[in-house]
Design a protein around this motif. Structure first.
Motif, PDB file in Angstrom:
ATOM      1  N   GLY A   1      -6.133   7.146   4.630  1.00 56.90           N
ATOM      2  CA  GLY A   1      -5.834   5.935   3.871  1.00 56.90           C
ATOM      3  C   GLY A   1      -6.510   4.691   4.404  1.00 56.90           C
ATOM      4  O   GLY A   1      -6.151   3.575   4.035  1.00 56.90           O
TER       5      GLY A   1
ATOM      6  N   ARG B   1       0.857  -1.179   0.000  1.00 54.37           N
ATOM      7  CA  ARG B   1       0.000   0.000   0.000  1.00 54.37           C
ATOM      8  C   ARG B   1       0.900   1.238   0.000  1.00 54.37           C
ATOM      9  O   ARG B   1       1.602   1.506   0.979  1.00 54.37           O
ATOM     10  CB  ARG B   1      -0.923  -0.010   1.228  1.00 54.37           C
ATOM     11  CG  ARG B   1      -2.015  -1.066   1.140  1.00 54.37           C
ATOM     12  CD  ARG B   1      -2.751  -1.237   2.464  1.00 54.37           C
ATOM     13  NE  ARG B   1      -3.253   0.013   3.008  1.00 54.37           N
ATOM     14  CZ  ARG B   1      -4.428   0.572   2.682  1.00 54.37           C
ATOM     15  NH1 ARG B   1      -5.200  -0.032   1.797  1.00 54.37           N
ATOM     16  NH2 ARG B   1      -4.812   1.709   3.233  1.00 54.37           N
TER      17      ARG B   1
ATOM     18  N   SER C   1      -9.165  13.758  -3.021  1.00 56.28           N
ATOM     19  CA  SER C   1      -9.190  12.337  -3.366  1.00 56.28           C
ATOM     20  C   SER C   1     -10.520  11.929  -3.994  1.00 56.28           C
ATOM     21  O   SER C   1     -10.560  11.231  -5.012  1.00 56.28           O
ATOM     22  CB  SER C   1      -8.936  11.485  -2.115  1.00 56.28           C
ATOM     23  OG  SER C   1      -7.731  11.854  -1.494  1.00 56.28           O
TER      24      SER C   1
ATOM     25  N   MET D   1       1.170   5.311  -0.445  1.00 58.23           N
ATOM     26  CA  MET D   1       0.350   6.521  -0.333  1.00 58.23           C
ATOM     27  C   MET D   1       1.054   7.727  -0.919  1.00 58.23           C
ATOM     28  O   MET D   1       2.210   8.004  -0.590  1.00 58.23           O
ATOM     29  CB  MET D   1       0.010   6.806   1.136  1.00 58.23           C
ATOM     30  CG  MET D   1      -0.738   8.123   1.338  1.00 58.23           C
ATOM     31  SD  MET D   1      -1.117   8.491   3.081  1.00 58.23           S
ATOM     32  CE  MET D   1      -2.625   7.533   3.285  1.00 58.23           C
TER      33      MET D   1
ATOM     34  N   SER E   1     -11.009   3.660   0.652  1.00 56.45           N
ATOM     35  CA  SER E   1     -10.970   4.391  -0.611  1.00 56.45           C
ATOM     36  C   SER E   1     -12.220   5.253  -0.717  1.00 56.45           C
ATOM     37  O   SER E   1     -13.184   5.075   0.046  1.00 56.45           O
ATOM     38  CB  SER E   1     -10.931   3.410  -1.786  1.00 56.45           C
ATOM     39  OG  SER E   1     -12.164   2.703  -1.887  1.00 56.45           O
TER      40      SER E   1
ATOM     41  N   CYS F   1      -1.315   3.759  10.409  1.00 59.82           N
ATOM     42  CA  CYS F   1      -2.053   3.585   9.163  1.00 59.82           C
ATOM     43  C   CYS F   1      -1.347   2.508   8.344  1.00 59.82           C
ATOM     44  O   CYS F   1      -0.119   2.408   8.344  1.00 59.82           O
ATOM     45  CB  CYS F   1      -2.102   4.902   8.391  1.00 59.82           C
ATOM     46  SG  CYS F   1      -3.162   6.128   9.163  1.00 59.82           S
TER      47      CYS F   1
ATOM     48  N   ILE G   1       0.254   1.598   5.775  1.00 60.48           N
ATOM     49  CA  ILE G   1       0.983   2.099   4.609  1.00 60.48           C
ATOM     50  C   ILE G   1       2.379   1.483   4.598  1.00 60.48           C
ATOM     51  O   ILE G   1       3.053   1.422   5.617  1.00 60.48           O
ATOM     52  CB  ILE G   1       1.095   3.640   4.649  1.00 60.48           C
ATOM     53  CG1 ILE G   1      -0.298   4.284   4.728  1.00 60.48           C
ATOM     54  CG2 ILE G   1       1.862   4.158   3.436  1.00 60.48           C
ATOM     55  CD1 ILE G   1      -1.195   3.991   3.563  1.00 60.48           C
TER      56      ILE G   1
ATOM     57  N   ILE H   1      -2.737   4.683  -2.719  1.00 54.83           N
ATOM     58  CA  ILE H   1      -3.676   5.256  -1.761  1.00 54.83           C
ATOM     59  C   ILE H   1      -3.484   6.764  -1.706  1.00 54.83           C
ATOM     60  O   ILE H   1      -2.357   7.256  -1.638  1.00 54.83           O
ATOM     61  CB  ILE H   1      -3.440   4.682  -0.344  1.00 54.83           C
ATOM     62  CG1 ILE H   1      -3.311   3.150  -0.382  1.00 54.83           C
ATOM     63  CG2 ILE H   1      -4.522   5.139   0.610  1.00 54.83           C
ATOM     64  CD1 ILE H   1      -4.538   2.431  -0.843  1.00 54.83           C
ATOM     65  N   SER H   2      -4.594   7.500  -1.727  1.00 55.27           N
ATOM     66  CA  SER H   2      -4.521   8.958  -1.612  1.00 55.27           C
ATOM     67  C   SER H   2      -4.516   9.369  -0.151  1.00 55.27           C
ATOM     68  O   SER H   2      -5.296   8.845   0.645  1.00 55.27           O
ATOM     69  CB  SER H   2      -5.708   9.610  -2.326  1.00 55.27           C
ATOM     70  OG  SER H   2      -5.674   9.334  -3.709  1.00 55.27           O
ATOM     71  N   GLY H   3      -3.656  10.326   0.180  1.00 58.59           N
ATOM     72  CA  GLY H   3      -3.556  10.800   1.553  1.00 58.59           C
ATOM     73  C   GLY H   3      -3.953  12.255   1.686  1.00 58.59           C
ATOM     74  O   GLY H   3      -4.630  12.810   0.812  1.00 58.59           O
TER      75      GLY H   3
END
Length: 363
Positions: free
Chosen positions: A324, A29, A354, A31, A327, A182, A184, A57-59
């Motif tokens: 994150g 994953r 996002s 970000m 989605s 998180c 990530i 993944i967008s943060g």
């Protein structure tokens, strides 16, 4: 005519894309914490050509999206007292606790959007009897522009301009995400921010959490290169650590230096000091804000203690998207009540948000 360099780049891209497409290791994953990266990744279609085992993944990379409701409320309060509120376009639509600047403008509030903070100078000179407030939001990329505005205000002795700040710094936000565990595996570090801070700004948080990071640009080639390099670093993380090798890679060397833009950093240090800041949907992040120093407080419109962060719709899960944890598609409001025409949360308001990008590009 194609040059040898053009052919080399095509072969490089082919190699990187093939690797990313065929990757079959542990799920990673990754970000990105830059709104421009979020937009560029969505527009390029990269998510559709890489392995499903590499999750992008967008943060919290959109400065407008993470400005708390209290900031908007304060702008509206100042406008109702007669000040002319000036901001970037996206800020006009961000919800406060009960309203937006756009909605209040429809009721008579004086509010305008501009493309540069310096545009407020001529506006203020034309109406010297009126107070003008600039909604100063942004990360390290935008903050030097506000220092130039302050330079001009001081040099020209302009007395009817103040700024309301919601300025935030990115390394502390990444630290916060890591500290809160998180899920990530690596970060695509913000390219524009890194131009100012330098790639070394991320060494401390990377070392602290043994977190791979890659600074990269925004073209499809630069993005593919950065994701490829970050994936390879994640795979070889333990080996790199045992060798004492940094987990931060700079793949945007055409504009990002190790120590960043020293002149811009000096300008920021001249006017601003560090302090805690509220990030919409994430809460208080220690030392992640910048506030005017005491000697410049006469140019501040009341930026301290803007801590309220109310949701317009309690079902909105923007906070989980920013962290994150889910989605955009996993939010129950996405593409139902929440869309760019009727946004229920800040992530759908800004073009760098996002949810906005997920909606626009069907990610």
């Amino acid at each position: 005519m194609q040059t040898n360099r053009d052919l080399d780049i095509k072969e490089e891209i082919k190699k990187y894309v093939t690797f990313l497409k065929e990757y079959d290791g542990e799920t990673l994953r990754l970000m990105e914490v830059c709104g421009s990266h979020t937009a560029a990744i969505s527009k390029s279609g990269i998510k559709k050509i890489i392995s499903p085992k590499i999750k992008l993944i967008s943060g919290p990379g959109c400065p407008v999206c993470v400005s708390p409701s209290a900031f908007v409320d304060r702008l509206i309060e100042l406008g109702k007292k007669g000040a002319h509120i000036v901001s970037f376009g996206d800020m006009m639509r961000i919800p406060g606790s009960t309203s937006t600047l756009n909605e209040e403008k429809g009721k008579g509030l004086l509010a305008s959007y501009v493309y540069s903070p310096l545009d407020i100078i001529e506006m203020a000179k034309k109406e010297p009897e009126r107070e003008f407030i600039f909604a100063a939001v942004g990360f390290e990329t935008t903050i030097p522009t506000y220092t130039l505005l302050l330079d001009r205000i001081i040099e020209e002795n302009i007395t009817n301009i103040k700024i309301l700040t919601a300025l935030k710094t990115m390394p502390e936000a990444i630290d916060f995400l890591c500290m809160n565990k998180c899920d990530i595996d690596g970060f695509i570090a913000p390219g524009h921010v890194s131009v100012i801070t330098g790639s070394d700004a991320f060494n401390e948080v990377s070392s602290k959490y043994k977190m791979p990071m890659a600074v990269t640009g925004f073209s499809p080639y630069e993005l593919v290169l950065g994701i490829y390099a970050l994936t390879k670093t994640c795979i070889n993380k333990e080996k790199y650590i045992s060798m004492g090798k940094s987990l931060v890679g700079n793949y945007y060397k055409s504009v990002v230096e190790t120590n960043g833009n020293q002149k811009a950093q000096r300008q920021i240090d001249k006017y601003f000091r560090k302090g805690d800041a509220i990030w919409r949907g994430m809460g208080n992040i220690p030392n992640s804000g910048l506030y005017l120093k005491d000697e410049y407080l006469k140019y501040d419109a009341g930026s301290q203690n803007l801590n309220d962060d109310k949701k317009i719709n309690k079902a909105c899960r923007c906070s989980d998207v920013l962290m994150g944890k889910i989605s955009s598609k996993e939010c129950p409001l996405f593409k139902t009540l929440c869309n760019p025409l009727t946004p229920q949360g800040a992530c759908m308001v800004s073009s760098e948000g996002s949810c906005y990008q997920a909606f626009k590009n069907n990610d």
